[in-house]
Design an enzyme around this catalytic site. Structure first.
Site, mmCIF file in Angstrom:
data_model
loop_
_atom_site.group_PDB
_atom_site.id
_atom_site.type_symbol
_atom_site.label_atom_id
_atom_site.label_comp_id
_atom_site.label_asym_id
_atom_site.label_seq_id
_atom_site.Cartn_x
_atom_site.Cartn_y
_atom_site.Cartn_z
ATOM 1 N N ASP A 3 -8.243 -23.936 -8.842
ATOM 2 C CA ASP A 3 -7.569 -24.274 -10.195
ATOM 3 C C ASP A 3 -7.904 -25.530 -10.819
ATOM 4 O O ASP A 3 -7.439 -26.540 -10.355
ATOM 5 C CB ASP A 3 -5.977 -24.099 -10.087
ATOM 6 C CG ASP A 3 -5.083 -24.413 -11.126
ATOM 7 O OD1 ASP A 3 -5.590 -24.738 -12.235
ATOM 8 O OD2 ASP A 3 -3.951 -24.428 -11.147
ATOM 9 N N LYS A 47 -5.176 -28.613 -21.552
ATOM 10 C CA LYS A 47 -5.256 -29.993 -21.062
ATOM 11 C C LYS A 47 -6.763 -30.631 -21.485
ATOM 12 O O LYS A 47 -6.626 -32.002 -22.011
ATOM 13 C CB LYS A 47 -5.453 -30.139 -19.446
ATOM 14 C CG LYS A 47 -4.422 -29.135 -18.883
ATOM 15 C CD LYS A 47 -2.793 -29.664 -19.250
ATOM 16 C CE LYS A 47 -1.866 -28.597 -18.472
ATOM 17 N NZ LYS A 47 -1.963 -27.844 -17.238
ATOM 18 N N TRP A 90 1.136 -27.729 -8.282
ATOM 19 C CA TRP A 90 0.740 -26.686 -8.847
ATOM 20 C C TRP A 90 0.366 -25.604 -7.703
ATOM 21 O O TRP A 90 0.181 -24.427 -7.723
ATOM 22 C CB TRP A 90 -0.556 -27.023 -9.624
ATOM 23 C CG TRP A 90 -0.013 -27.378 -10.934
ATOM 24 C CD1 TRP A 90 -0.209 -28.851 -11.449
ATOM 25 C CD2 TRP A 90 0.827 -26.763 -11.907
ATOM 26 N NE1 TRP A 90 0.754 -28.742 -12.779
ATOM 27 C CE2 TRP A 90 1.130 -27.632 -13.123
ATOM 28 C CE3 TRP A 90 1.249 -25.282 -12.156
ATOM 29 C CZ2 TRP A 90 1.971 -27.249 -14.243
ATOM 30 C CZ3 TRP A 90 2.078 -24.874 -13.168
ATOM 31 C CH2 TRP A 90 2.253 -25.972 -14.305
HETATM 32 C C1 LIG Z 1 -1.064 -27.053 -16.633
HETATM 33 C C2 LIG Z 1 -1.445 -26.489 -15.371
HETATM 34 C C3 LIG Z 1 -1.279 -25.348 -15.100
HETATM 35 C C4 LIG Z 1 -0.275 -24.187 -15.877
HETATM 36 O O1 LIG Z 1 -0.810 -23.808 -17.124
HETATM 37 P P1 LIG Z 1 -0.043 -22.871 -17.978
HETATM 38 O O2 LIG Z 1 -0.996 -22.482 -19.207
HETATM 39 O O3 LIG Z 1 1.394 -23.422 -18.311
HETATM 40 O O4 LIG Z 1 0.416 -21.421 -17.478
HETATM 41 C C5 LIG Z 1 -1.699 -24.593 -13.831
HETATM 42 N N1 LIG Z 1 -2.287 -25.353 -12.814
HETATM 43 C C6 LIG Z 1 -2.694 -26.508 -13.407
HETATM 44 C C7 LIG Z 1 -3.507 -27.474 -12.314
HETATM 45 C C8 LIG Z 1 -2.079 -27.364 -14.494
HETATM 46 O O5 LIG Z 1 -2.246 -28.500 -14.757
#
Ligand SMILES: *Cc1c(COP(=O)(O)O)cnc(C)c1O
Length: 375
Positions: A187, A211, A113
């Protein structure tokens, strides 16, 4: 009927009582006093008093749960974590250079990521890698003291929980103590609300909801007020944090149903005792699974012990020829979505807030039984 345990990395399992409440309210939403309004949440104007009460409650509950200080704004956006990979540099890369010049952003690469975030930001800013664990196969986190932060960087981006690689920061870096003036951008998509956040170290944190917070479609952004108003002129209005903040996240129509569902999750979290209580449970769940892996002859996790993720536990069978048998046996035992990410292979168990300890106990029992019969 007992539903199966769902170990999906995202979109992920939701607490059953939340789904049941949403089902009950689907056709005719009741306000706090129990009075039904004749509409479902999806059918409400985002500017009507019914939805505004849902929105205000959700924001207040989230602020309380995450202990967000009053000088931070909570924004409910769309586009997910991937869109934020562009929206963040569009808004923050010129913090130090001014919007006329191409600004600088630094990245710490600890997995898939953060690697994606770095690549996307390069379209809008000069980027620089302050540290990387790529050479170690993303199985560890370079210590902050070893980071080489560009003196011109507006911000340093980290992914505090690498969902695919199973690597998690146990503490956030203190950039000031490292002598940097850069802001920390985090993030936290895949572990938001699973543990507390030290906001004194953070400039901005973002995460997709799917998540740990609710359904897909909602992106949470928590940003310190003084970082608003620095967007590049090419930044789309709907993605300008200042515009979003000035309009209480309603410059464009927000993802109303996802906000409502996230609000139900926040109330559920409060009933569990809040983030401190859920963090204790998350610690216990992860310990149980890692112990089972480490003490077995069949399963292995390659992440360095001090940065193993509590949320996403990738593991491999030493005999990969048994993968399909493991997964189909798991499905029969009521244990769903354990297949690892295609870039890593093997298995992955995601243990978000909604996964009860019982689910992890069931997984561990299955793994031990499978090892006895196949080991
Ligand atoms: C799932 C995830 C994303 C991407 O999210 P989207 O909603 O598919 O754009 C970005 N960063 C992390 C750490 C993730 O787990």
């Amino acid at each position: 009927m007992q539903r199966p345990y769902n170990f999906s990395a995202g979109p992920a399992a939701m607490p059953e009582e939340v789904l049941a409440q949403a089902a009950d309210e689907m056709l005719n939403w009741p306000d706090a006093s129990g009075k039904r309004c004749g509409m479902g949440v999806m059918e409400m104007s985002h500017r009507g008093k019914e939805f505004l009460s849902i929105y205000t409650q959700a924001e207040a509950d989230l602020r309380e749960l995450l202990a967000v200080p009053s000088n931070f704004r909570i924004l409910f956006m769309q586009g997910g974590g991937l869109a934020e990979n562009a929206i963040v540099p569009l808004n923050l890369s010129a913090l130090r250079s001014g919007p006329a010049a191409r600004g600088h952003a630094d990245f710490v690469l600890t997995g898939s990521w953060s690697q994606k975030s770095h690549a996307e930001a390069g379209r809008y800013s000069h980027t620089h890698i302050a540290a990387s664990s790529k050479a170690d196969g993303y199985t560890c986190i370079p210590g902050a003291a070893s980071w080489h932060i560009n003196a011109e960087a507006s911000y340093v981006h980290i992914c505090s929980n690498e969902t695919i690689n199973g690597v998690e920061f146990q503490t956030l870096p203190d950039l000031k103590a490292l002598g940097s003036q850069a802001e920390l951008v985090v993030d936290f998509s895949s572990h938001v609300a699973s543990r507390s956040v030290d906001w004194s170290r953070v400039g901005l944190a973002f995460g997709g909801a799917q998540k740990n917070l609710g359904p897909a479609g909602l992106t949470l952004v928590v940003v310190r007020e003084d970082l608003l108003g620095h967007a590049l002129s090419i930044c789309p209005s709907a993605f300008n944090y200042q515009t979003v903040a000035d309009n209480q996240s309603m410059y464009n129509t927000p993802p109303t149903y996802s906000i409502y569902m996230a609000g139900l999750i926040f109330q559920w979290l409060k009933r569990q005792g809040g983030v401190a209580a859920i963090e204790e449970q998350n610690r216990a769940k992860a310990e149980l699974l890692y112990q089972a892996i480490d003490s077995s002859g069949l399963y292995v996790n390659r992440v360095q012990a001090d940065c193993r993720s509590r949320m996403n536990v990738p593991f491999f069978l030493r005999n990969e020829a048994l993968n399909d048998a493991f997964l189909s046996g798991a499905r029969d035992a009521g244990l769903l979505q354990l297949k690892g990410h295609k870039s890593v292979g093997g298995m992955r168990a995601s243990l978000y807030n909604a996964m009860p300890l019982k689910g992890v106990q069931a997984l561990v029992s299955y793994m031990q039984e499978f090892e006895r019969t196949h080991g």
